[in-house]
Design a protein around this motif. Structure first.
Motif, PDB file in Angstrom:
ATOM      1  N   SER A  20      29.619  49.611  31.352  1.00  0.00           N
ATOM      2  CA  SER A  20      30.576  50.265  30.462  1.00  0.00           C
ATOM      3  C   SER A  20      30.538  49.639  29.071  1.00  0.00           C
ATOM      4  O   SER A  20      30.683  50.307  28.065  1.00  0.00           O
ATOM      5  N   LYS A  21      30.289  48.321  29.021  1.00  0.00           N
ATOM      6  CA  LYS A  21      30.272  47.647  27.731  1.00  0.00           C
ATOM      7  C   LYS A  21      28.868  47.564  27.144  1.00  0.00           C
ATOM      8  O   LYS A  21      28.672  47.365  25.963  1.00  0.00           O
ATOM      9  N   ASN A  22      27.903  47.724  28.023  1.00  0.00           N
ATOM     10  CA  ASN A  22      26.553  47.406  27.602  1.00  0.00           C
ATOM     11  C   ASN A  22      25.807  48.603  27.038  1.00  0.00           C
ATOM     12  O   ASN A  22      25.677  49.623  27.667  1.00  0.00           O
ATOM     13  N   SER A  23      25.314  48.417  25.836  1.00  0.00           N
ATOM     14  CA  SER A  23      24.491  49.476  25.279  1.00  0.00           C
ATOM     15  C   SER A  23      23.016  49.100  25.379  1.00  0.00           C
ATOM     16  O   SER A  23      22.152  49.834  24.942  1.00  0.00           O
TER      17      SER A  23
ATOM     18  N   LEU B  25      29.937  34.570  21.557  1.00  0.00           N
ATOM     19  CA  LEU B  25      30.998  34.790  22.546  1.00  0.00           C
ATOM     20  C   LEU B  25      32.355  34.696  21.834  1.00  0.00           C
ATOM     21  O   LEU B  25      33.101  33.729  22.011  1.00  0.00           O
ATOM     22  N   PRO B  26      32.652  35.680  21.017  1.00  0.00           N
ATOM     23  CA  PRO B  26      33.862  35.551  20.172  1.00  0.00           C
ATOM     24  C   PRO B  26      35.150  35.442  20.975  1.00  0.00           C
ATOM     25  O   PRO B  26      36.139  34.902  20.481  1.00  0.00           O
ATOM     26  N   THR B  27      35.166  35.908  22.198  1.00  0.00           N
ATOM     27  CA  THR B  27      36.412  35.887  22.961  1.00  0.00           C
ATOM     28  C   THR B  27      36.526  34.666  23.868  1.00  0.00           C
ATOM     29  O   THR B  27      37.491  34.539  24.608  1.00  0.00           O
ATOM     30  N   ILE B  28      35.543  33.809  23.832  1.00  0.00           N
ATOM     31  CA  ILE B  28      35.564  32.658  24.749  1.00  0.00           C
ATOM     32  C   ILE B  28      35.627  31.371  23.947  1.00  0.00           C
ATOM     33  O   ILE B  28      34.917  31.190  22.949  1.00  0.00           O
ATOM     34  N   ASP B  29      36.457  30.488  24.424  1.00  0.00           N
ATOM     35  CA  ASP B  29      36.632  29.204  23.755  1.00  0.00           C
ATOM     36  C   ASP B  29      35.502  28.268  24.181  1.00  0.00           C
ATOM     37  O   ASP B  29      35.339  27.975  25.362  1.00  0.00           O
ATOM     38  N   VAL B  30      34.724  27.817  23.206  1.00  0.00           N
ATOM     39  CA  VAL B  30      33.603  26.946  23.558  1.00  0.00           C
ATOM     40  C   VAL B  30      33.735  25.556  22.943  1.00  0.00           C
ATOM     41  O   VAL B  30      32.761  24.843  22.791  1.00  0.00           O
ATOM     42  N   ASP B  31      34.958  25.174  22.580  1.00  0.00           N
ATOM     43  CA  ASP B  31      35.104  23.835  22.008  1.00  0.00           C
ATOM     44  C   ASP B  31      34.873  22.779  23.079  1.00  0.00           C
ATOM     45  O   ASP B  31      34.740  23.080  24.266  1.00  0.00           O
ATOM     46  N   ASN B  32      34.843  21.530  22.619  1.00  0.00           N
ATOM     47  CA  ASN B  32      34.418  20.434  23.503  1.00  0.00           C
ATOM     48  C   ASN B  32      35.327  20.268  24.715  1.00  0.00           C
ATOM     49  O   ASN B  32      34.872  19.867  25.789  1.00  0.00           O
TER      50      ASN B  32
ATOM     51  N   ARG C  43      29.540  27.854  32.602  1.00  0.00           N
ATOM     52  CA  ARG C  43      30.363  29.056  32.451  1.00  0.00           C
ATOM     53  C   ARG C  43      29.547  30.289  32.835  1.00  0.00           C
ATOM     54  O   ARG C  43      28.376  30.399  32.473  1.00  0.00           O
ATOM     55  N   GLU C  44      30.197  31.176  33.543  1.00  0.00           N
ATOM     56  CA  GLU C  44      29.580  32.479  33.791  1.00  0.00           C
ATOM     57  C   GLU C  44      30.293  33.453  32.876  1.00  0.00           C
ATOM     58  O   GLU C  44      31.505  33.663  33.016  1.00  0.00           O
ATOM     59  N   VAL C  45      29.559  34.022  31.943  1.00  0.00           N
ATOM     60  CA  VAL C  45      30.169  34.837  30.889  1.00  0.00           C
ATOM     61  C   VAL C  45      29.427  36.163  30.757  1.00  0.00           C
ATOM     62  O   VAL C  45      28.492  36.451  31.504  1.00  0.00           O
ATOM     63  N   ASP C  46      29.832  36.876  29.760  1.00  0.00           N
ATOM     64  CA  ASP C  46      29.276  38.189  29.488  1.00  0.00           C
ATOM     65  C   ASP C  46      28.887  38.195  28.012  1.00  0.00           C
ATOM     66  O   ASP C  46      29.745  38.028  27.156  1.00  0.00           O
TER      67      ASP C  46
ATOM     68  N   GLU D  61      27.785  40.387  25.288  1.00  0.00           N
ATOM     69  CA  GLU D  61      27.648  41.777  24.856  1.00  0.00           C
ATOM     70  C   GLU D  61      27.238  42.691  26.009  1.00  0.00           C
ATOM     71  O   GLU D  61      26.353  43.528  25.882  1.00  0.00           O
ATOM     72  N   GLY D  62      27.854  42.490  27.142  1.00  0.00           N
ATOM     73  CA  GLY D  62      27.615  43.350  28.297  1.00  0.00           C
ATOM     74  C   GLY D  62      26.606  42.801  29.281  1.00  0.00           C
ATOM     75  O   GLY D  62      26.432  43.340  30.370  1.00  0.00           O
ATOM     76  N   VAL D  63      25.939  41.739  28.885  1.00  0.00           N
ATOM     77  CA  VAL D  63      24.931  41.165  29.783  1.00  0.00           C
ATOM     78  C   VAL D  63      25.510  39.920  30.457  1.00  0.00           C
ATOM     79  O   VAL D  63      25.991  39.014  29.768  1.00  0.00           O
ATOM     80  N   PRO D  64      25.480  39.858  31.783  1.00  0.00           N
ATOM     81  CA  PRO D  64      26.006  38.660  32.458  1.00  0.00           C
ATOM     82  C   PRO D  64      25.124  37.456  32.154  1.00  0.00           C
ATOM     83  O   PRO D  64      23.898  37.578  32.119  1.00  0.00           O
ATOM     84  N   ALA D  65      25.762  36.327  31.929  1.00  0.00           N
ATOM     85  CA  ALA D  65      24.997  35.131  31.582  1.00  0.00           C
ATOM     86  C   ALA D  65      25.618  33.903  32.236  1.00  0.00           C
ATOM     87  O   ALA D  65      26.826  33.856  32.477  1.00  0.00           O
ATOM     88  N   ARG D  66      24.767  32.966  32.544  1.00  0.00           N
ATOM     89  CA  ARG D  66      25.224  31.650  33.002  1.00  0.00           C
ATOM     90  C   ARG D  66      24.852  30.666  31.907  1.00  0.00           C
ATOM     91  O   ARG D  66      23.686  30.596  31.502  1.00  0.00           O
ATOM     92  N   ILE D  67      25.873  29.918  31.448  1.00  0.00           N
ATOM     93  CA  ILE D  67      25.605  28.965  30.369  1.00  0.00           C
ATOM     94  C   ILE D  67      25.914  27.559  30.885  1.00  0.00           C
ATOM     95  O   ILE D  67      26.987  27.308  31.440  1.00  0.00           O
ATOM     96  N   PHE D  68      24.953  26.686  30.708  1.00  0.00           N
ATOM     97  CA  PHE D  68      25.069  25.307  31.183  1.00  0.00           C
ATOM     98  C   PHE D  68      25.037  24.392  29.961  1.00  0.00           C
ATOM     99  O   PHE D  68      24.077  24.455  29.173  1.00  0.00           O
ATOM    100  N   ARG D  69      26.059  23.552  29.815  1.00  0.00           N
ATOM    101  CA  ARG D  69      26.022  22.635  28.671  1.00  0.00           C
ATOM    102  C   ARG D  69      25.291  21.370  29.106  1.00  0.00           C
ATOM    103  O   ARG D  69      25.904  20.371  29.510  1.00  0.00           O
ATOM    104  N   ILE D  70      24.024  21.447  29.053  1.00  0.00           N
ATOM    105  CA  ILE D  70      23.175  20.307  29.397  1.00  0.00           C
ATOM    106  C   ILE D  70      22.142  20.159  28.294  1.00  0.00           C
ATOM    107  O   ILE D  70      21.914  21.093  27.531  1.00  0.00           O
ATOM    108  N   SER D  71      21.543  18.992  28.217  1.00  0.00           N
ATOM    109  CA  SER D  71      20.662  18.758  27.074  1.00  0.00           C
ATOM    110  C   SER D  71      19.422  17.975  27.467  1.00  0.00           C
ATOM    111  O   SER D  71      19.489  16.962  28.162  1.00  0.00           O
TER     112      SER D  71
END
Lengths: 203, 1005
Positions: free
Chosen positions: A7-10, B785-792, B801-804, B806-816
Motif C-alpha cells: 500500500s505504501k510502496n511504489s 527514516l523520518p518517522t523513526i528516532d535514531v539517536d544514540n 531495528r526492523e523498519v520500513d 519507503e515501503g520496503v521492509p528492512a533490518r538495520i543493525f548498528r554494528i561497525s
C-alpha cells in the motif's frame, strides 16, 4: 516481516535477471520454430516451511488448498500455488506474489508450530518449456530426466551446470528451475549457450 | 562418375558402402585427391594408390595403412590446419569430408626424404632403454632430452585456442549396449522389444560392426538387409536410443560408462550452434559389452612395410570401401580368417599368390572354394621376411620346423604388393577390465577373455571370445533376455537368422616367426621382438615392468594389436604359460579422446561461477573496479568518471573513499557476508553451544559479536548474531566461511544435538546488505527514516531495528567494521539496488560516496579488527586478543580442546600492529617476520604479516597487522619483514593492533 507493504510502496521488485534478459528468438531457429521457450517467473513468493506436526500440516493444507507432498522429491499444487518437498519436515511454498502468504500463515499458526523463512528474493526462477527442455536438463545434471522417470509433480534438488538448483516438473515438458539469486546471471548465460543448438525463444 | 573413378586407380567398379555420386576432394601432404562419401581417409588414400602415409616413432621407417579401425598403429596423420589442427589422428577412423587436409608427421623435410631415417641404421644402438643407459649418467640430460624427444615423437599440437564448443549429456537407461555389431544389434532388438530403456552406442557412423566389412549372408540375404531391418525396428521403438559415432571410452564405478559422441568431426567444421563433440555420461542398470574383437598380427622380420596389413582390414577395404589394397597378395595366417580374406580378395579381382598357413592341416571345407578360385595354400609355412623400402614388393616364405623354432632351408621369395596377416583375434576386454574385471586366458582361442563379473557389465559375442556369427547373434539375444527378466520385463522372442558361415577350425598359436631381422611387436612405439628379449635378459620379470621399459603398448593405440604378442613372447622367453604372465592394466580411455568434451562448457569465465550482489549492476555502471572474493565479485574501489584504471588512480580512489567515511559518510555493499536465519525454541541454547561467549541473555532487538571455535579449539569464524524475536535470530558470518558455518551448524543439529528444536537456513541471497558508515551516517539514516528516532539512546550501538524504508521492509543493525558510527542495512534483494540508490540520493547532502573492499579493509586494519587473513585456522582466541570472549561458565564447541598445552603457550604468535620504520614502505601480506634479514639460512621465523594497508589515509603511512611470537613481543620493538620471492625486506615497528580510536568512542557516540 520481509513482505512488502504494497500500500505504501511504489517501488517494484527488480529481479536478478532484470539486466540481462533480452526477449526474442535466438540460436538455431528452424522452420518449425524454436524448440525451447525460456522465461523468468517473477515476482514470486517463495517460503520455506518447517514443521514436524502432522495436524499442523493438515490444517495448513486446508488453509492453502494444496496438499503437502510427503514423498521424497515430489511436489503438489496447481497452476498458482506449488508445494515442493525439500527434505524431512521441510517444504517450499511457491506462488506468484499477490498476497501476504507469510502473514496468512502466521495469523493462523504460532511460531512454535511452523517455522517460516522467506526466500522470495533469494531465488531466481526460470521456466523452461518445450520439446527440448529435457535435453537442456540432461546437459547440466546427472538426474534421470527421462519423461518416464522424471514425471509431472516430481522435483529434484541437484547441481545444474554446477549450480545448486531445484527443478519442479510442472508438466511433461515444462520445468521451473530455482537458482540462488547471486548466480542468476551466470545461469542465464549458460542456459542460453546450452539452448542455442535447439533454437529458443525468450518470453 | 567415371571421371572420379578414373583417378582412383585402386577403386573397384562396383560394390562397397560408399556413395559414388558424392565425390569428396581432400589433400594429403598438399596433394589433391578424390574419394567418396562413406570413405575413411585411409580407404580413400588406398583407393588413390597411396601406400606410404607416415614414418615410425623411433626409427622413422616408412609405414602404411595397417588396419581399418581404431586399432591403427601406423597411419597417424595431422588433420586440418590452423586452430583446428589436430595431430596423431588415425587415418583409418577419420570419415572423409569435403576439403579434408591431412599431413604426414614425424618426418622432415618430407615423407619420402626424412633425414631422421638414419635412426634406422643406428637402430642397434637404439634398443629399449637406450637413453637411460646412454645419457642419464652424463651431465646435461635436459640438453639431450630435447633432441631425443624431437627425433622420436608424434605430431605437433597447435598453440591456437580451440575454436569449437564441447558439450555434455547425462543419460540413464535400463540396458546400455556398447557396440553396434551383430551381438549388439541382436541384444538391442531383444531388450527393445521387452520394453527396456535401451541405449546402443557405436563408434561408427552406422550400425553393423563386423558385418559391414564381411560378405556374410543372414537368412540367405546379404547381412546388411538384416542390419537395416533391425535398425528400422529399433528406430521405431521410443524406448531405444541409438548413438552412432559415439565411442564408449571408460567403464567406471556404479555402472557409469562414459562415451564421446563425435557430433561434427565428420564435417569440415561444426555447423552454426553445433558442438564438435559431446561427452555422454551414461548411468545404466545393466551393461552389455558387445565390443567385438581385434585381429592381431604375427611377428616376423620386416613385418611393418607399407603393404603389410591385417587380413580383416584387407577384407574390409574390398567389401566396405570397394578398394583393392593391393594387386597381388599373399595371405599369412594361423587360423581360418586368412582364407576369408583370400576369397574376398579374389572376388574383388586381387590376385592371391598364396595362403601361407602355419598350421599343418588345411580346413577341408575351404578346399572346394580354394580350387575354384585357384588359390595355392602353403601349409606348415610362414612368411620369414619382406622386401621393398617404400612399399612391399615381395615376401620370403619358408617351411616351419616341426617344433616351430626354426625354418627349413627351402625358403623362397614371391612377388606381392599386399601381405595380409592374421594371427588370431583378441576380444576387446578393455571396458570389462575398466569395470574391475580380471581377464583370463582361453587356450581354445589363444586370447584373454572376460573372467568373473565385476559390476553389471556382461560381455557377449566376440568380446567374450565367441567368434562365430551365430554365437554372436544368439549371445546378444540371450544376455538381453536375461537382463530383461531381471528387470521384471516381459521378454519377446527373437528368431535368430541363419548364417552361411563355416565351422571354425581352432587356431594354432604362432606369435613369432624364427629368424633374424627387425621384427616389430608394437609398431606404433617401434618395439621389436629383440627389445622384449633384451628386457627379459636384463631381468624385467613383470609384464608391467616390460611395458614401461620397452614402451610396449604405451602408444595412442594402447597396444591393441601388440600387447598379446608381446606378452606371449615374454612368456616364451620365461618358459611360462601366458596366463601366468597376465596382462597389463587396462585403463580408460579405450581410444584417445580430446580433453574438450571432458571440460564441456566449464571453460573460460564459466570455469568458476560468478556470484553477483543485487547492486552489482549499479557498481558496474558507476566506475567500480571489481575484485574476486571467493565466487563473489565485489567492488574493490570506484573510479571517478574521468579516471582511467591505474595504480595511481587506484590509490587516489581508495584514499578518497577512506577519507569520506572517516569525515562524513560512505556506503559499502556487504551483501556477501553469510547470513543464516535461526528459529526454534532452543535457538539461544544452540548459539550458546556454537559460540564461545554467552547468548542466553541477549535481549530482543540487540546484536552481539561472537567467535566460534572448531572442535580442535582453534578459531573457526566470527560475526554478529542478532535477536529478532523470542525464538528468532539472524546470524552473519564472514563471506568466505558462509557455507562452512551453515554446514557446521547443520551437522551439529542433525547428528550431535537432534534434541534441539532449531531450524537454520541460509538467507545470504535473500538480503541485500549495505553498511552506511561515517560520522554523518546517522544524519542520512534519519532522513531516510523520518518517522523513526535514531539517536544514540533510541538506537544504541549493537541495536537492531526492523523498519520500513519507503515501503520496503528492512533490518538495520548498528554494528561497525570500519570503526565509525555505522548501520548495516539489510533489505530484500530485489529492492537492494533501489534502496542503495535511494540512500545515495539522501546522502548527497553529506557528500556520501560508495566505497569498496580496499577502503573497507584499510579501515578495519586501522581499527585492528580481525578478518579472514587473521582467521586462518591456526589461531586461538588468545592469539587474536579475543580471550575475553571465552566463557568459563559453559561448554561450547572447542572448549575441551582449547586448553591444550600447545594452545596455551605464552610464546604463541599474537596479533600485533606493524608500522614500517621509514613510514612509507609497502609491506606485503604474507611476508615472514625475522630478527635480521641478513642472517644466513635457516632463519628462525618470528611471525608473519597477515594484512597490509599499503596506505592509511587516516594515519598518513602504511600499516599492517601480523602475528609475532609472544616472547619477541616482550623483548623487541623492531622486527624485519622479508619476502624472499619479491626480494624485499623492511624494518617494522611492533605496535598495538588498534591504530585508530582505541577507546572506540566514534562507534559508540
Amino acid at each position: 516481516m520481509t513482505e512488502v507493504n504494497t500500500s505504501k510502496n511504489s517501488l517494484r521488485r527488480r529481479s536478478g535477471l532484470a539486466h540481462v534478459i533480452n526477449y526474442g528468438q535466438f540460436g538455431n531457429i528452424t522452420l518449425s520454430g524454436p524448440s525451447l521457450f525460456i522465461c523468468e517467473r517473477h515476482p514470486l513468493t517463495i517460503l520455506q516451511l518447517d514443521t514436524n506436526k502432522s495436524k499442523t500440516l493438515t490444517d495448513l493444507s486446508n488453509l492453502l488448498n494444496v496438499e503437502f507432498p510427503h514423498t521424497t522429491n515430489t511436489c503438489k499444487g496447481n497452476d498458482e500455488r506449488r508445494i515442493l518437498w525439500l527434505g524431512p519436515n521441510r517444504w517450499l511454498i511457491v506462488e506468484p506474489e499477490h498476497g501476504c502468504l507469510q502473514t496468512l500463515i502466521k495469523n493462523e499458526f504460532n511460531s512454535s508450530e511452523v517455522f517460516l523463512t522467506d526466500l522470495s528474493h533469494g531465488r531466481s526462477t526460470v521456466r523452461l518449456r518445450g520439446r527440448k527442455a529435457r535435453d537442456i536438463l540432461m546437459k547440466g545434471s546427472g538426474v534421470d530426466w527421462h519423461l518416464n522417470s522424471f514425471v509431472t509433480d516430481n522435483c529434484a534438488h541437484t547441481k545444474l551446470f554446477d549450480l545448486a538448483a531445484t527443478v519442479d516438473c510442472r508438466d511433461i515438458d515444462v520445468f521451473d528451475i530455482y537458482i540462488a539469486r547471486g548466480f542468476a546471471e551466470d545461469f542465464w548465460e549458460i542456459l542460453q549457450d546450452a539452448a542455442a543448438e535447439f533454437g529458443y525463444q525468450v518470453d | 562418375m567415371f571421371r572420379f573413378q578414373s583417378r582412383q586407380q585402386q577403386r573397384l567398379d562396383d560394390g562397397g558402402q560408399i556413395n559414388r555420386l558424392a565425390p569428396i576432394n581432400f589433400t594429403f601432404d598438399g596433394k589433391k585427391f578424390i574419394g567418396f562419401e562413406g570413405d575413411t581417409l585411409a580407404s580413400a588414400l588406398l583407393a588413390n594408390g597411396v601406400r606410404l602415409v607416415g614414418r615410425s616413432f623411433k626409427y622413422h621407417r616408412p609405414r602404411g595403412i595397417y588396419s581399418a579401425g581404431i586399432e591403427e598403429p601406423n597411419a597417424l596423420v595431422a588433420l586440418r590446419s590452423g586452430d583446428r589442427h589436430e595431430p596423431n589422428t588415425r587415418a583409418t577412423a577419420i570419415e572423409l569430408f569435403p576439403g579434408l587436409e591431412a599431413k604426414s608427421q614425424n618426418r622432415w623435410p618430407n615423407l619420402l626424404l626424412d633425414y631422421l631415417q638414419i635412426n634406422n641404421l643406428l637402430s642397434p644402438f637404439l634398443s629399449a632403454g637406450f637413453y637411460y643407459k646412454t645419457f642419464m649418467g652424463l651431465p646435461g640430460w635436459h640438453f639431450y632430452e630435447y633432441f631425443i624427444r624431437k627425433a622420436a615423437g608424434m605430431g605437433d599440437g597447435t598453440k591456437f585456442k580451440d575454436p569449437d564448443k564441447y558439450d555434455k549429456k547425462h543419460v540413464h537407461c535400463d540396458i546400455l549396449i556398447v557396440g553396434g555389431g551383430p551381438t549388439g544389434i541382436s541384444a538391442a532388438v531383444t531388450a527393445g522389444r521387452a520394453g527396456a530403456r535401451v541405449i546402443l552406442v557405436d563408434n561408427h557412423p552406422k550400425l553393423g560392426g563386423q558385418l559391414n566389412g564381411e560378405r556374410y549372408f543372414l537368412d540367405k540375404k546379404p547381412a546388411h538387409h538384416w542390419v537395416e531391418k533391425c535398425v528400422e525396428e529399433l528406430d521405431g521403438l521410443e524406448n531405444v536410443t541409438i548413438a552412432t559415432r559415439t565411442s564408449a571410452f571408460g567403464y567406471y564405478d556404479s555402472d557409469v560408462v562414459n562415451a564421446i559422441e563425435s557430433v561434427s568431426d565428420h564435417l569440415p567444421e561444426p555447423l552454426d550452434y553445433q558442438c564438435r563433440q559431446r561427452l555422454w555420461q551414461i548411468r545404466a542398470k545393466k551393461v552389455i559389452l558387445a565390443t567385438g574383437a581385434t585381429e592381431r598380427p604375427i611377428v616376423f622380420s620386416n613385418n611393418d612395410r607399407p603393404g603389410v596389413m591385417l587380413a580383416s582390414a584387407a577384407r574390409r577395404y574390398v567389401n566396405q570401401y570397394a578398394v583393392k589394397p593391393g594387386k597381388k597378395a599373399v595371405i599369412f595366417t594361423n587360423n581360418d580368417d586368412g582364407y576369408k580374406t583370400a576369397f574376398d580378395l579374389v572376388r574383388s579381382g586381387v590376385e592371391v599368390v598364396a595362403v601361407v598357413d602355419s598350421r599343418k592341416n588345411i580346413p577341408e571345407h575351404f578346399e572346394k572354394e580354394l580350387n575354384e578360385k585357384d588359390i595355392e595354400v602353403i601349409a606348415s609355412s610362414v612368411v620369414i621376411d619382406t622386401y621393398g623400402y617404400f612399399g612391399l614388393n615381395s615376401v620370403k616364405i619358408g617351411t616351419l620346423s616341426h617344433d616351430g623354432k626354426t625354418i627349413e632351408s627351402n625358403s623362397y621369395i614371391v612377388s606381392a604388393d599386399l601381405l595380409a596377416v592374421s594371427g588370431g583375434w583378441s576380444p576387446n576386454v578393455h571396458l570389462y577390465c575398466h569395470s574391475g574385471g580380471k581377464p583370463v586366458y582361453n587356450d581354445s582361442i589363444e586370447a584373454f577373455v572376460p573372467g568373473e563379473l565385476s559390476q553389471n557389465g556382461h560381455s557377449a559375442g566376440a568380446s567374450r571370445g565367441s567368434f562365430s556369427l551365430t554365437d554372436c547373434l544368439q549371445e546378444g539375444h540371450n544376455i538381453a533376455n536375461t537382463m530383461a527378466k531381471a528387470l521384471n520385463l516381459e521378454v519377446a522372442e527373437q528368431i535368430i537368422p541363419e548364417t552361411d558361415e563355416n565351422t571354425i577350425v581352432p587356431i594354432e598359436a604362432l606369435w613369432r616367426v624364427p629368424g633374424k631381422g627387425k621384427k616389430f611387436v608394437d609398431m606404433q612405439d617401434d618395439v621389436t621382438e629383440s627389445d622384449i628379449t633384451l628386457a627379459h635378459r636384463e631381468g624385467y620379470v613383470s609384464v608391467e615392468h616390460l611395458k614401461r621399459y620397452t614402451t610396449l603398448g604405451m602408444g595412442t593405440d594402447q597396444g591393441k594389436t601388440s600387447n598379446l604378442n608381446g606378452q606371449a613372447i615374454m612368456a616364451q622367453e620365461k618358459s611360462e604359460p601366458i596366463e601366468k604372465i597376465g596382462t597389463t592394466t587396462f585403463r580408460p580411455p579405450y581410444t584417445p579422446i580430446a580433453l574438450g568434451p571432458l571440460a564441456g562448457r566449464d571453460i573460460g569465465l564459466s570455469y568458476k561461477h560468478t556470484r553477483r550482489s543485487a547492486m552489482h549492476n549499479w557498481h558496474k555502471q558507476n566506475g567500480a573496479i571489481f575484485v574476486e572474493a571467493g565466487q563473489w565479485l565485489r567492488p574493490q574501489y570506484y573510479l571517478n568518471e574521468m579516471e582511467q584504471p591505474s595504480k595511481e588512480n587506484m590509490d587516489k580512489a581508495i584514499s578518497r573513499e577512506v577519507q569520506t567515511v572517516r569525515t562524513s559518510v560512505g556506503l559499502v555493499d556487504v551483501s556477501t557476508l553469510g547470513k543464516i536465519d535461526i528459529q526454534g525454541k532452543d535457538s539461544a541454547e544452540f548459539l550458546n553451544r556454537v559460540y564461545t561467549n554467552g547468548w542466553t541473555k541477549l535481549p530482543i532487538g540487540k546484536a552481539r559479536y561472537g567467535i566460534m571455535l572448531r572442535e580442535d579449539g582453534l578459531v573457526f569464524d566470527d560475526g554478529t548474531t542478532s535477536r529478532l524475536d523470542e525464538c528468532h535470530y539472524f546470524m552473519t558470518t564472514t563471506t568466505s566461511n558462509a557455507a562452512a558455518v551453515l554446514s557446521h551448524m547443520e551437522y551439529y543439529l542433525h547428528v550431535q544435538w537432534p534434541e534441539l528444536d532449531v531450524k537454520v537456513t541460509s538467507v545470504t541471497e535473500q538480503w541485500a546488505a549495505m553498511a552506511l558508515a561515517g560520522p554523518k551516517s546517522r544524519n542520512v539514516l534519519s532522513k531516510l527514516l523520518p518517522t523513526i528516532d535514531v539517536d544514540n539512546e533510541s538506537f544504541p550501538f549493537m541495536g537492531v531495528r526492523e523498519v520500513d524504508i519507503e515501503g520496503v521492509p528492512a533490518r538495520i543493525f548498528r554494528i561497525s567494521f570500519s570503526g565509525e558510527l555505522s548501520y548495516e542495512i539489510n533489505v530484500p534483494a530485489d529492492f537492494g539496488e533501489l534502496i542503495w540508490q535511494r540512500i545515495l540520493e539522501v546522502g548527497q547532502a553529506y557528500s556520501i560516496r560508495p566505497y569498496g573492499t580496499e577502503a573497507m579493509g584499510i579501515m578495519r586494519i586501522e581499527k585492528g579488527h580481525v578478518a579472514g587473513p587473521e582467521l586462518d585456522g591456526r589461531m586461538t582466541a588468545a592469539d587474536l586478543g579475543l580471550q575475553k570472549l571465552l566463557s568459563t561458565k559453559k561448554d561450547f564447541i572447542g572448549s575441551k580442546m582449547m586448553d591444550r598445552e600447545g594452545l596455551k603457550d605464552k610464546n604463541r604468535p599474537r596479533l600485533v600492529g606493524l608500522v614500517p620504520v621509514d613510514k612509507k614502505s609497502r609491506v606485503k601480506s604474507g611476508a615472514i617476520l625475522v630478527k635480521d634479514p641478513t642472517l644466513a639460512p635457516p632463519v628462525p621465523k618470528l611471525g608473519h604479516v597477515s594484512s597490509s594497508a599499503y596506505l592509511s589515509p587516516t594515519l598518513g603511512h602504511p600499516i599492517s597487522l601480523g602475528f609475532v611470537s609472544g616472547d619477541i613481543i616482550e623483548t623487541t620493538k623492531k622486527i624485519w619483514a622479508v619476502s624472499p620471492l619479491h626480494k624485499e625486506s623492511h624494518e617494522l615497528e611492533i605496535t598495538d593492533p588498534v591504530f585508530y580510536d582505541k577507546k572506540s568512542e566514534r562507534l559508540h557516540d
